[in-house]
Every structure is written in C-alpha cells, then in structure tokens.
Design a protein around this motif. Structure first.
Motif, PDB file in Angstrom:
ATOM      1  N   HIS A  69      25.634 -12.318  38.433  1.00  0.00           N
ATOM      2  CA  HIS A  69      23.785 -11.697  39.291  1.00  0.00           C
ATOM      3  C   HIS A  69      22.681 -12.249  38.658  1.00  0.00           C
ATOM      4  O   HIS A  69      21.940 -12.733  39.171  1.00  0.00           O
ATOM      5  CB  HIS A  69      24.441 -10.384  40.111  1.00  0.00           C
ATOM      6  CG  HIS A  69      25.740  -9.859  40.176  1.00  0.00           C
ATOM      7  ND1 HIS A  69      25.992 -11.122  41.178  1.00  0.00           N
ATOM      8  CD2 HIS A  69      26.450  -8.967  40.007  1.00  0.00           C
ATOM      9  CE1 HIS A  69      27.259  -9.982  41.489  1.00  0.00           C
ATOM     10  NE2 HIS A  69      27.765  -9.096  40.699  1.00  0.00           N
ATOM     11  N   TRP A  70      23.192 -12.752  36.764  1.00  0.00           N
ATOM     12  CA  TRP A  70      21.778 -13.558  36.560  1.00  0.00           C
ATOM     13  C   TRP A  70      21.794 -14.649  35.698  1.00  0.00           C
ATOM     14  O   TRP A  70      23.082 -14.671  35.079  1.00  0.00           O
ATOM     15  CB  TRP A  70      21.094 -12.533  35.972  1.00  0.00           C
ATOM     16  CG  TRP A  70      20.776 -10.445  36.680  1.00  0.00           C
ATOM     17  CD1 TRP A  70      19.570 -10.461  36.891  1.00  0.00           C
ATOM     18  CD2 TRP A  70      21.627  -9.545  36.878  1.00  0.00           C
ATOM     19  NE1 TRP A  70      19.952  -9.621  37.390  1.00  0.00           N
ATOM     20  CE2 TRP A  70      20.729  -8.663  37.775  1.00  0.00           C
ATOM     21  CE3 TRP A  70      23.189  -9.315  36.452  1.00  0.00           C
ATOM     22  CZ2 TRP A  70      21.289  -7.788  38.598  1.00  0.00           C
ATOM     23  CZ3 TRP A  70      23.385  -8.184  37.325  1.00  0.00           C
ATOM     24  CH2 TRP A  70      22.552  -7.167  38.235  1.00  0.00           C
ATOM     25  N   ALA A  97      22.930  -5.340  41.178  1.00  0.00           N
ATOM     26  CA  ALA A  97      23.435  -6.664  42.090  1.00  0.00           C
ATOM     27  C   ALA A  97      23.812  -6.967  43.356  1.00  0.00           C
ATOM     28  O   ALA A  97      23.956  -6.163  43.806  1.00  0.00           O
ATOM     29  CB  ALA A  97      24.513  -6.523  40.650  1.00  0.00           C
ATOM     30  N   THR A 131      17.034 -13.125  38.859  1.00  0.00           N
ATOM     31  CA  THR A 131      18.517 -13.565  39.495  1.00  0.00           C
ATOM     32  C   THR A 131      18.711 -14.360  40.413  1.00  0.00           C
ATOM     33  O   THR A 131      17.744 -15.072  40.093  1.00  0.00           O
ATOM     34  CB  THR A 131      17.883 -11.960  40.463  1.00  0.00           C
ATOM     35  OG1 THR A 131      16.426 -12.094  40.617  1.00  0.00           O
ATOM     36  CG2 THR A 131      18.208 -10.226  40.306  1.00  0.00           C
ATOM     37  N   LEU A 158      16.282  -6.878  44.753  1.00  0.00           N
ATOM     38  CA  LEU A 158      17.552  -7.815  45.656  1.00  0.00           C
ATOM     39  C   LEU A 158      17.225  -6.450  46.984  1.00  0.00           C
ATOM     40  O   LEU A 158      17.067  -5.289  46.346  1.00  0.00           O
ATOM     41  CB  LEU A 158      18.125  -7.351  44.662  1.00  0.00           C
ATOM     42  CG  LEU A 158      18.486  -8.474  43.638  1.00  0.00           C
ATOM     43  CD1 LEU A 158      18.908  -8.294  42.593  1.00  0.00           C
ATOM     44  CD2 LEU A 158      17.990  -9.584  44.225  1.00  0.00           C
TER      45      LEU A 158
END
Length: 429
Positions: A115-116, A152, A384, A425
């Motif tokens: 996710h990053w 996430a 992100t 997010l």
C-alpha cells in the motif's frame, strides 16, 4: 517558505516499469524545475516520450562512470533521481553525484508494501539511513508531535498490472536491441529471456492459481503447526546486494537443515514463493531434493505466490533473508528470523537465536517498539500509492513532488518538526 522547483535541475535514470517517472518529471517541470532523463534502451525511450529532455546512452558499460560524471557537470544537475541504488549504472551515478554534492532521490518498492512505496534520499534498503537509526531515536522524533497512523487502502492495483508493464518494457528493449547494442541488463539473463519469462508468467497465471489453491487447502486441512519461509526473487537487489547468500538454493539448504535439526517432529515447514517468481530459480525441485536429503519430505510444503495474510494468520513463526514481507510478520507480533541486512532488522524485533533453536522455541518481538518503528516509517519514507496502477500513481504524485522539493529529507523534517502533511486515506472498494 514556498515550495518551488526553480533553480533545480533533475536528472532521471532508470525507473520502475511503466509511466510513473515520466509523470513525475512533468510534475516537477510544472513546479519550475528543469528535467532530463537518460535512456539506456528502447524501453526507457518508450516510457519517456519527451524527446527534448531524453538523453540516449549507447556507450559501453565501462565508459559510463566518465560519462555520468561529465553529464552531471555539463547540465549543472542539482538532483539525481533513480529507482533502486544497487544496479551498476545507478551505483556509479550515486558515486559521481556524491562527489559533486548532488541530492540523490531513491525510489523503491514500499518497506510496508503493497500500500506504500519508499522514497529516501541518499540510499535505500541496506544503504538507507534507517540502518544506523535506533528505535529510541525514532521514538524521540515521534514524540515531537501528535500524529495518527494512516490506514491502508483496500488496494492500489493488481499484480497483473505490474507484470504487464514489465512485459511491455522488455518487449521494447528486445525489439529495439540494435539501437542500443551495448546495453546489458543489470540481471544475469538476457533481455529476450527476461521477456519470455514475463510472457510465460502471464500465460501460466491460471495454472499457478490452481496449484496454489491445492497447496493452501492441504495446509489448511492438515491441522499441523507450521513455520513460514518468505522467499524472495533471487535476482532482487535486496537479496543480491544485502544478503550472505549467493543463490536462493543456498538459503533453502540452510533453512531445511535448521528445521530438520531443531523443529519438533510434528511441526511442518511452508515455503511461500514471491508473487512475481517466474521460474528462473528451480525452487520446487530444490525443495524436494533438500527435503529428501534431510528426511523431512512429508513435512515440507511449497506455495506459489498469492496472498500472504492467510498463511501468516496460522503460522507459528517466519524466516526470511530480508524480505519486506517480514514487516507483516512483525505487525502480527510473530517471531521472525532474518539473515540479511534490512531496515527492520533491529534487535528489538528479529530473533538472534541459531536457526535450530529458533525452530524449537522462537522468541517473540517487542511489539510495542515495532509499532513505533512502523509509525515512524509511515511519517517519513513510506508514501501512499503505487507505481503500476493509474490510481496508485495519482495518489503518489499528489504527495511525493513536495517531498522531493523540500529542503530537508523526510527523516530530518520529522525531527525538526517540519514534516509535510500526509494524504488522508479513504478506503476504496
């Protein structure tokens, strides 16, 4: 102070497969910077369509150190941008840039993937500043502000997008070979072999999915305690540059020998292949051979890629060289044994036991300290987004340009209280 790219001159080298580097260069231009890109093959050319800023390099590998040093001086480069810092052309460029006091921006796959992504200055993985930081220093930096950890997202893309961009890149390299006949890939295989492996991987996805489902069913229905081994790509930079093993087979041999010597007789050993494993290393065959050699054939299992979470949820411990997936192990508070240099391989987290003792009775990590470490990464080097999906690239570009133009790198910015705000997010369905 206004963030601007004025008086900044960026030189890009090789990036992740796909259009991310070109989009990043366009955004830096909008901020006022000048941007160039060195193209080493037709794949680099295809993903950087702006001819005016493209610099083809068709010379020999041995002439590259002199060429990059001259290029940095002639263009008066202030910033060097690259993906990974260990491939030979990048390592030589980093040396030349450091000698001239040029800022080095390194992108990598996320330490907390998927996710990053990772953004650091100076170096990544075994060359990261994190290698010399203690957990206490990270906790001190975090104490300077009240910061919430971001969640996430559900996903940034699909592994097929990663494979697609890789296959397309190698197709361009292969078909444009005669224009760049001096180009040599940083891996041991030829460009044609790389392309065929990507193509084979795409074709075999359904068959590998079925094989994986059968293996996971047997493990799930077996009801036995098991230890999980997180395999890496043998040609991956972290494995090649920051581990004690010459090949993945060497690692397999050490792990199975340690398991046979120390694990209780009712325990099993599950090897999980990397999601992008393409068959260039004969993992399944070597595992069968080594298991027979040590008399543990019925207790050794092999899973072809897939999601890690389900296997981790029922494992007793995990072993890896230095895979970033080790962070998912630590997040669950599970015992972890590593062999190579990794940013998370702190004494508070990873076991120092000999492998037989680890399999017999593994020690657990300091989970509170690890949560601080993870929090520190999320506030500094982990951005992100993703390189390969359109949505992931858009989220990434919204944040990373400001970080690159900032006077301080993310680690110093957090310590000084000048950390840039991070994307808030929302989970996506």
């Amino acid at each position: 102070m206004t963030i601007t790219g004025e008086k900044r001159r960026f030189l890009f080298l090789q990036g992740p497969h796909g259009p991310f580097f070109h989009g990043l260069g366009q955004m830096l231009r909008k901020a006022g910077a000048e941007v160039w890109r060195v193209a080493f093959n037709r794949g680099d050319m295809a993903f950087w369509p702006d001819r005016a800023s493209r610099i083809p390099y068709r010379g020999r590998a041995e002439d590259w150190p002199e060429t990059i040093a001259r290029l940095l001086r002639e263009k008066q480069i202030t910033d060097l941008v690259l993906y990974g810092d260990t491939r030979p052309i990048h390592a030589e460029a980093v040396k030349a840039a450091r000698a001239l006091g040029i800022t080095i921006h390194v992108f990598e796959e996320g330490y907390l993937r998927p996710h990053w992504i990772t953004y650091e200055r100076g170096g990544a993985n075994g060359h990261s500043r994190l290698m010399d930081m203690s957990v206490a220093q990270m906790q001190e930096a975090l104490a300077k502000g009240q910061i919430d950890q971001p969640e996430a997202p559900a996903r940034w893309g699909d592994m097929r997008q990663h494979i697609f961009w890789g296959a397309l890149y190698h197709w361009f390299v292969l078909t444009g070979f005669w224009d760049f006949r001096n180009f040599r890939p940083h891996r041991s295989l030829s460009v044609g072999q790389e392309f065929l492996l990507y193509l084979r991987r795409l074709v075999l996805l359904p068959f590998h999915r079925w094989d994986r489902m059968v293996a996971q069913f047997r493990i799930r229905r077996g009801g036995f305690p098991y230890h999980l081994v997180l395999l890496q790509l043998e040609h991956d930079a972290s494995f090649r540059a920051h581990s004690p093993f010459a090949s993945m087979t060497d690692f397999l041999a050490v792990v199975i020998a340690g398991f046979a010597e120390g694990a209780p007789a009712h325990h099993h050993l599950v090897f999980k292949a990397h999601p992008l494993e393409d068959g260039r290393a004969p993992l399944a065959r070597e595992l069968r051979r080594l298991a027979r050699l040590h008399g543990v054939t019925s207790r050794v299992h092999f899973v072809r890629g897939g999601k890690l979470a389900e296997l981790l949820n029922h494992a007793r411990s995990a072993v890896t060289v230095n895979s970033t997936a080790g962070q998912q192990v630590l997040w669950r508070g599970m015992p972890l044994k590593t062999f190579g240099a990794a940013v998370y391989a702190k004494p508070e987290f990873v076991s120092t036991q000999a492998l037989p003792a680890f399999f017999a009775r593994p020690t657990r990590p300091d989970t509170r300290a690890y949560r601080d470490f993870r929090h520190y990464l999320l506030e500094t080097s982990q951005i992100t987004g993703g390189f390969y999906s359109g949505r992931g690239r858009r989220e990434l570009l919204r944040q990373v340009v400001d970080l690159m133009l900032a006077p301080e790198d993310p680690y110093d910015a957090l310590l000084s209280g000048n950390a840039a705000p991070r994307q808030q997010l929302r989970l996506v369905n």
